[in-house]
Write a protein that holds these residues in place. Structure first.
Motif, PDB file in Angstrom:
ATOM      1  N   ALA A  24     -15.154  -5.521 -66.870  1.00  0.00           N
ATOM      2  CA  ALA A  24     -16.074  -5.823 -67.971  1.00  0.00           C
ATOM      3  C   ALA A  24     -16.837  -4.575 -68.401  1.00  0.00           C
ATOM      4  O   ALA A  24     -16.982  -4.298 -69.608  1.00  0.00           O
ATOM      5  CB  ALA A  24     -17.048  -6.920 -67.551  1.00  0.00           C
ATOM      6  N   SER A  59     -26.536  -6.420 -66.527  1.00  0.00           N
ATOM      7  CA  SER A  59     -26.049  -7.452 -67.442  1.00  0.00           C
ATOM      8  C   SER A  59     -26.867  -7.535 -68.736  1.00  0.00           C
ATOM      9  O   SER A  59     -26.290  -7.614 -69.827  1.00  0.00           O
ATOM     10  CB  SER A  59     -26.021  -8.807 -66.729  1.00  0.00           C
ATOM     11  OG  SER A  59     -25.435  -9.799 -67.536  1.00  0.00           O
ATOM     12  N   GLN A 117     -14.670  -9.604 -74.133  1.00  0.00           N
ATOM     13  CA  GLN A 117     -15.982  -9.586 -73.498  1.00  0.00           C
ATOM     14  C   GLN A 117     -16.488 -11.003 -73.229  1.00  0.00           C
ATOM     15  O   GLN A 117     -17.041 -11.280 -72.161  1.00  0.00           O
ATOM     16  CB  GLN A 117     -16.977  -8.833 -74.387  1.00  0.00           C
ATOM     17  CG  GLN A 117     -16.836  -7.329 -74.353  1.00  0.00           C
ATOM     18  CD  GLN A 117     -17.205  -6.744 -73.005  1.00  0.00           C
ATOM     19  OE1 GLN A 117     -18.134  -7.189 -72.347  1.00  0.00           O
ATOM     20  NE2 GLN A 117     -16.460  -5.741 -72.571  1.00  0.00           N
ATOM     21  N   GLN A 171     -14.401  -2.020 -70.048  1.00  0.00           N
ATOM     22  CA  GLN A 171     -14.054  -2.420 -71.416  1.00  0.00           C
ATOM     23  C   GLN A 171     -15.235  -2.262 -72.351  1.00  0.00           C
ATOM     24  O   GLN A 171     -15.073  -1.883 -73.513  1.00  0.00           O
ATOM     25  CB  GLN A 171     -13.556  -3.868 -71.441  1.00  0.00           C
ATOM     26  CG  GLN A 171     -12.995  -4.258 -72.806  1.00  0.00           C
ATOM     27  CD  GLN A 171     -12.784  -5.754 -72.945  1.00  0.00           C
ATOM     28  OE1 GLN A 171     -13.533  -6.538 -72.374  1.00  0.00           O
ATOM     29  NE2 GLN A 171     -11.794  -6.143 -73.717  1.00  0.00           N
ATOM     30  N   LEU A 225     -14.549 -12.371 -70.244  1.00  0.00           N
ATOM     31  CA  LEU A 225     -14.921 -11.746 -68.978  1.00  0.00           C
ATOM     32  C   LEU A 225     -16.258 -12.272 -68.474  1.00  0.00           C
ATOM     33  O   LEU A 225     -16.427 -12.549 -67.280  1.00  0.00           O
ATOM     34  CB  LEU A 225     -14.966 -10.227 -69.139  1.00  0.00           C
ATOM     35  CG  LEU A 225     -13.602  -9.529 -69.232  1.00  0.00           C
ATOM     36  CD1 LEU A 225     -13.771  -8.070 -69.603  1.00  0.00           C
ATOM     37  CD2 LEU A 225     -12.842  -9.659 -67.921  1.00  0.00           C
ATOM     38  N   PHE A 226     -17.231 -12.418 -69.366  1.00  0.00           N
ATOM     39  CA  PHE A 226     -18.516 -12.976 -68.956  1.00  0.00           C
ATOM     40  C   PHE A 226     -18.352 -14.418 -68.498  1.00  0.00           C
ATOM     41  O   PHE A 226     -19.043 -14.866 -67.574  1.00  0.00           O
ATOM     42  CB  PHE A 226     -19.523 -12.897 -70.111  1.00  0.00           C
ATOM     43  CG  PHE A 226     -20.291 -11.615 -70.171  1.00  0.00           C
ATOM     44  CD1 PHE A 226     -21.611 -11.555 -69.746  1.00  0.00           C
ATOM     45  CD2 PHE A 226     -19.705 -10.451 -70.648  1.00  0.00           C
ATOM     46  CE1 PHE A 226     -22.325 -10.365 -69.793  1.00  0.00           C
ATOM     47  CE2 PHE A 226     -20.405  -9.259 -70.701  1.00  0.00           C
ATOM     48  CZ  PHE A 226     -21.718  -9.216 -70.271  1.00  0.00           C
ATOM     49  N   LEU A 270     -14.103  -8.259 -61.698  1.00  0.00           N
ATOM     50  CA  LEU A 270     -14.581  -8.589 -63.051  1.00  0.00           C
ATOM     51  C   LEU A 270     -15.648  -7.603 -63.511  1.00  0.00           C
ATOM     52  O   LEU A 270     -15.695  -7.241 -64.701  1.00  0.00           O
ATOM     53  CB  LEU A 270     -15.134 -10.015 -63.055  1.00  0.00           C
ATOM     54  CG  LEU A 270     -14.112 -11.144 -62.938  1.00  0.00           C
ATOM     55  CD1 LEU A 270     -14.819 -12.481 -62.771  1.00  0.00           C
ATOM     56  CD2 LEU A 270     -13.196 -11.174 -64.155  1.00  0.00           C
ATOM     57  N   SER A 271     -16.507  -7.171 -62.612  1.00  0.00           N
ATOM     58  CA  SER A 271     -17.568  -6.243 -62.978  1.00  0.00           C
ATOM     59  C   SER A 271     -17.002  -4.918 -63.460  1.00  0.00           C
ATOM     60  O   SER A 271     -17.424  -4.379 -64.490  1.00  0.00           O
ATOM     61  CB  SER A 271     -18.501  -6.018 -61.782  1.00  0.00           C
ATOM     62  OG  SER A 271     -19.507  -5.081 -62.097  1.00  0.00           O
TER      63      SER A 271
END
Length: 408
Positions: free
Chosen positions: A385, A195, A332, A388, A335-336, A381-382
């Motif tokens: 994300a 992250s 982004q 992308q 998504l976070f 999601l990981s």
């Protein structure tokens, strides 16, 4: 009337059957999705390595960071200048000696007239000299290594692939039910490494290249992610709150007042209706709130910088940033944020919110089901994300192929 409602009822019944089927086969779908996630991360890794190898001379310096340095001219003060017969006259009649700053400012106005940018300068006058300077960007490296987005992407996809394989092994080797009765430390360990690297790439693509700013943003993101493990520990401990009596809960609880306004208005009635939260709820509060504050702070910095860069046009002929870049930044950010929404939904279903859900509890079965559902959404999601983000960086270096020359 019944005919009009038949399609809606049929759709609702179909959705209900699908939901029941998913719950009954949740572990099977989780295992399949974990395999797919591992394969995708490996594919992303190979693609990044191939494109990195094709980058040739620019791959070592693409979107490199900088370190701000203060540079200044030194000139004789006025009192001293008057006794030297004009030996320093080239520095100007006022004796400021600020030719460097003046030249940079003049070139800045000439190059970018519409933006009206002004250098931040600093000066000081002593008995015999006067100093006038400004800050400029200088080349830098991290521990002697020139970091760029390709290297960071390789680390992100490599760590994620290894983590997915490890989790898949644990799910297959350990009893699947027992695996989801406790927090998944492997996930949060992976996020603690990947992250901050993702935030570094996003910041550099938004023209934040100050190595100190990026370092602070990365550490803030790393701290934020590690709060996620504490939140899951709070979920696991929630079942203990249900076993404690109200007297024991009040005896073991720490004084906890997230908002003092209701207590000031009706302290007795408020505390009677809303007893002190259990330790699990308190752990959740002091983990979820700081992580939310960090998340908001990080993205306020990133988005404000992006909006400033988008609004700054040097000439009338200059075109603003393309719309697809705006969509990428918004994607982004969303998504976070979705990671936090998953945790918030877990908190609500397990009755973790202090005072609001103080009189409710959760069972071990509910906690295990919550961990399974969150595992699925976190994994989805990981992958999205990171995928992308990789596409974002490759698009940036293709459309805006900026790089630092090797001889600079």
């Amino acid at each position: 009337m019944q005919t009009q409602h038949m399609p809606c009822l049929h759709l609702f019944a179909t959705a209900s059957r699908l939901r029941t089927h998913f719950r009954a086969n949740k572990m099977r779908y989780i295992t399949i999705c974990t395999i797919v996630a591992a394969v995708l991360h490996f594919a992303f890794l190979v693609t990044t390595v191939v494109l990195y190898a094709k980058a040739n001379d620019t791959k070592a310096a693409t979107y490199e960071f900088y370190r701000p340095a203060f540079v200044a001219n030194t000139a004789l003060a006025k009192s001293s200048n008057s006794t030297t017969n004009g030996t320093n006259g080239t520095n100007g009649a006022n004796g400021t000696g600020s030719t460097l700053v003046a030249d940079i400012q003049a070139q800045l106005v000439k190059t970018c007239p519409k933006a009206r940018l002004k250098l931040l300068t600093m000066q000081a006058e002593f008995e015999t000299r006067k100093i006038h300077g400004t800050w400029i960007s200088t080349a830098t490296s991290v521990l002697g290594v020139h970091i760029n987005g390709y290297v960071l992407l390789i680390l992100i996809f490599g760590i994620s692939f290894i983590s997915q394989v490890k989790v898949l092994y644990e799910i297959r080797a350990v009893d699947s039910t027992g695996f989801f009765e406790s927090p998944c430390s492997a996930r949060w360990m992976e996020y603690a490494f990947t992250s901050p690297l993702m935030i570094s790439i996003i910041a550099s693509c938004l023209l934040i290249r100050d190595v100190y700013t990026i370092t602070l943003l990365s550490f803030a993101q790393g701290a934020l992610v590690q709060f996620g493990f504490a939140i899951e520990c709070a979920f696991a401990y929630r079942v203990l709150d249900a076993k404690a009596t109200q007297d024991d809960s009040e005896h073991n609880a720490v004084a906890f007042l997230p908002t003092i306004v209701p207590n000031l208005v009706t302290p007795c009635l408020w505390l009677q209706k809303n007893p002190l939260p259990g330790l699990a709820q308190q752990l959740w509060y002091w983990s979820f709130v700081p992580s939310t504050v960090l998340h908001c702070g990080i993205w306020v910095v990133l988005i404000s910088c992006f909006l400033e860069q988008q609004a700054r046009l040097c000439t009338e002929q200059q075109e603003p940033m393309p719309t697809w870049i705006v969509a990428i930044v918004a994607g982004q950010a969303n998504l976070f944020t979705f990671f936090a929404l998953v945790s918030l939904y877990q908190s609500y279903t397990l009755h973790m919110i202090p005072y609001v859900q103080a009189n409710k509890s959760a069972t071990q079965e509910e906690i295990a089901e919550s961990f399974k559902t969150a595992f699925f959404w976190y994994m989805l999601l990981s992958v999205v994300a990171k995928g992308q983000l990789g596409a974002t960086y490759l698009a940036y270096v293709t459309v805006f192929p900026f790089s630092t020359p090797a001889d600079s």
